[in-house]
Design an enzyme around this catalytic site. Structure first.
Site, PDB file in Angstrom:
ATOM      1  N   ARG A 160       0.829  -1.219   0.000  1.00  0.00           N
ATOM      2  CA  ARG A 160       0.000   0.000   0.000  1.00  0.00           C
ATOM      3  C   ARG A 160       0.860   1.264   0.000  1.00  0.00           C
ATOM      4  NH1 ARG A 160      -3.882  -3.504   3.248  1.00  0.00           N
ATOM      5  NH2 ARG A 160      -1.988  -4.009   4.374  1.00  0.00           N
ATOM      6  N   ILE A 161       1.829   1.336   0.924  1.00  0.00           N
ATOM      7  CA  ILE A 161       2.631   2.567   1.051  1.00  0.00           C
ATOM      8  C   ILE A 161       3.632   2.674  -0.107  1.00  0.00           C
ATOM      9  CG2 ILE A 161       4.287   3.796   2.505  1.00  0.00           C
ATOM     10  CD1 ILE A 161       2.907   2.387   4.943  1.00  0.00           C
ATOM     11  N   ASP A 180       9.769  -6.504  -4.917  1.00  0.00           N
ATOM     12  CA  ASP A 180       8.800  -7.072  -3.973  1.00  0.00           C
ATOM     13  C   ASP A 180       8.458  -8.459  -4.496  1.00  0.00           C
ATOM     14  OD1 ASP A 180       6.314  -7.795  -2.687  1.00  0.00           O
ATOM     15  OD2 ASP A 180       5.909  -5.682  -2.311  1.00  0.00           O
ATOM     16  N   THR A 239      11.162   4.610   6.108  1.00  0.00           N
ATOM     17  CA  THR A 239       9.957   4.855   6.924  1.00  0.00           C
ATOM     18  C   THR A 239       9.311   3.519   7.287  1.00  0.00           C
ATOM     19  OG1 THR A 239       8.577   5.054   4.945  1.00  0.00           O
ATOM     20  CG2 THR A 239       9.396   7.112   5.894  1.00  0.00           C
ATOM     21  N   ARG A 241      10.679   0.036   9.065  1.00  0.00           N
ATOM     22  CA  ARG A 241      10.988  -0.280  10.459  1.00  0.00           C
ATOM     23  C   ARG A 241      12.498  -0.162  10.620  1.00  0.00           C
ATOM     24  NH1 ARG A 241       6.588   0.675  11.695  1.00  0.00           N
ATOM     25  NH2 ARG A 241       4.988  -0.655  12.598  1.00  0.00           N
ATOM     26  N   ASP A 265      12.859   7.662   9.521  1.00  0.00           N
ATOM     27  CA  ASP A 265      11.731   7.940  10.410  1.00  0.00           C
ATOM     28  C   ASP A 265      11.635   6.872  11.486  1.00  0.00           C
ATOM     29  OD1 ASP A 265       9.339   9.434  11.131  1.00  0.00           O
ATOM     30  OD2 ASP A 265       8.223   7.648  10.501  1.00  0.00           O
ATOM     31  N   GLU A 270      14.668   2.354  18.626  1.00  0.00           N
ATOM     32  CA  GLU A 270      13.890   3.573  18.895  1.00  0.00           C
ATOM     33  C   GLU A 270      13.036   3.482  20.169  1.00  0.00           C
ATOM     34  OE1 GLU A 270      11.513   3.542  15.191  1.00  0.00           O
ATOM     35  OE2 GLU A 270       9.747   3.401  16.465  1.00  0.00           O
ATOM     36  N   HIS A 302       9.543   8.660  14.194  1.00  0.00           N
ATOM     37  CA  HIS A 302       8.416   7.776  13.832  1.00  0.00           C
ATOM     38  C   HIS A 302       7.125   8.583  13.687  1.00  0.00           C
ATOM     39  CE1 HIS A 302       7.307   3.267  13.979  1.00  0.00           C
ATOM     40  NE2 HIS A 302       6.405   3.925  13.265  1.00  0.00           N
TER      41      HIS A 302
END
Ligand code: NAI
Length: 336
Positions: A160-161, A180, A239, A241, A265, A270, A302
């Site tokens: 999706r992203i 992918d 962005t 993980r 991000d 973290e 994040h």
């Protein structure tokens, strides 16, 4: 239903309260929410006593021990206020008959647009320019970037992203490469992109953006060996993980000058740092401290998901899952 929401943040509370006070498709009864500051883990799980459900966020650690404790306290549902499930032992949850729901899609645009913001900021050095101008330093030395137009952008993880990010990048006139295992040839054709191997992405890309989930196959996807295969001067945007990148290897690649820069991000360690105000104490993490010394490293805490639309969707989907669970309906967002 009584839900204990762990790792509560000020930015999300008003969205949950609004969603809880409005009639929803399957219920008009508000749920009883207990807001907890603690992150959910084996030390804090006991705080869920007296609740039917817990709300969990990205830096909780819902391991087997935590699941066992929650089940023993009578908790039956774990509602993740996020898409990723890497912080939850899903097998242990199933063994303890804990249902797990997540928010599979709250706003892919929020995250993809933040990735683009990071890329533009890093490349055109907006963060440095902003600081300079505020100090009345109007010089341009050291602020040279490059045109994105006609450069090659590699997208790793085209769900999706990744798809939204790839579409935006094709709008910049870049050559978009996709990697992918489930990549859709139709999508690639639609935006004029090419599906290719990870090695080719590393070799050809001027910019690489990570949008795959963290799991056993993707942990340290970018390590010393992969950094050495990258095009010299390439920019990395993460962005996804933090642990998709091996931090030690990233620091080496930056020190050697092989990497042009990194915009992150998310960060491997973290938990306990991101989302917190440590301005009075500083950070204990030497690798994070080192990363913060590089002029070509840009870090956000994040926040890629942090838009009005995404927070609205997270609150609504989470409460809808609670309604479905109470009503004995089929869950529309199961994580298992
Ligand atoms: P998605 O499930 O729609 O897409 C993930 C894609 O990654 C899938 O197409 C999958 O086939 C692919 N993939 C899996 N293993 C791969 C591998 N080894 N190499 C390349 N691709 C691989 O997930 P979505 O919604 O696009 O989110 C992606 C990730 O973004 C999430 O797992 C989460 O970790 C992260 N995320 C970060 C946020 C933030 O605020 N920074 C917010 C939301 C998600």
């Amino acid at each position: 239903m009584k839900i204990a929401i762990f790792d509560t943040h000020k930015f999300e509370k008003s969205y949950f309260e609004a969603a809880n006070s409005r009639p929803r498709p399957h219920s008009s009864t508000p749920h009883q929410i207990t807001w907890l500051d603690a992150r959910l883990n084996s030390q804090s799980a006991r705080l869920a006593a007296g609740h039917d459900a817990v709300g969990s966020f990205v830096n909780d650690r819902v391991d087997a021990d935590t699941c066992a404790q929650l089940a023993a306290l009578g908790v039956r549902l774990i509602a993740l206020r996020c898409a990723g499930t890497n912080h939850v032992d899903l097998k242990a949850a199933a063994e303890h008959k804990l249902q797990v729901v997540r928010v599979p899609e709250y706003s892919p645009h929020a995250v993809a647009e933040h990735a683009v913001a990071l890329l533009l900021t890093l490349n055109r050095k907006i963060h440095r320019a902003h600081n300079r101008v505020r100090e009345m330093n109007f010089s341009l030395d050291g602020l040279v970037g490059f045109d994105l137009y006609r450069k090659t952008v590699g997208v790793i993880g085209v769900g999706r992203i990744g798809q939204v990010f790839a579409k935006i990048m094709s709008g910049f006139g870049t050559e978009v490469l996709l990697h992918d295992p489930q990549a859709s040839p139709d999508f690639a054709q639609q935006i004029g992109a090419r599906i290719t191997s990870l090695d080719e992405i590393l070799k050809l890309s001027d910019v690489i953006s990570l949008h795959c989930p963290l799991n056993d196959q993707t942990r340290h996807l970018l390590d010393t060996s992969r950094f050495s295969k990258m095009k010299p001067g390439a920019l990395i945007i993460n962005t996804g993980r933090g642990a998709l990148i091996e931090t030690r290897a990233l620091i080496q690649a930056l020190k050697s000058g092989r990497l042009g820069g990194a915009a992150l991000d998310v960060y491997e360690e973290e938990a306990g740092v991101f989302f917190e105000d440590l301005s009075e104490t500083g950070v204990n993490d030497d690798q994070l401290a080192r990363l913060l010394t590089f002029p070509n490293v840009l870090i956000t805490s994040h926040q890629a998901f942090l838009t009005h639309e995404a927070l609205t969707a997270i609150a609504q989907t989470t409460l809808q899952s609670l309604d479905e669970f109470v009503g004995g309906r089929k869950l529309s967002s199961p994580a298992l």
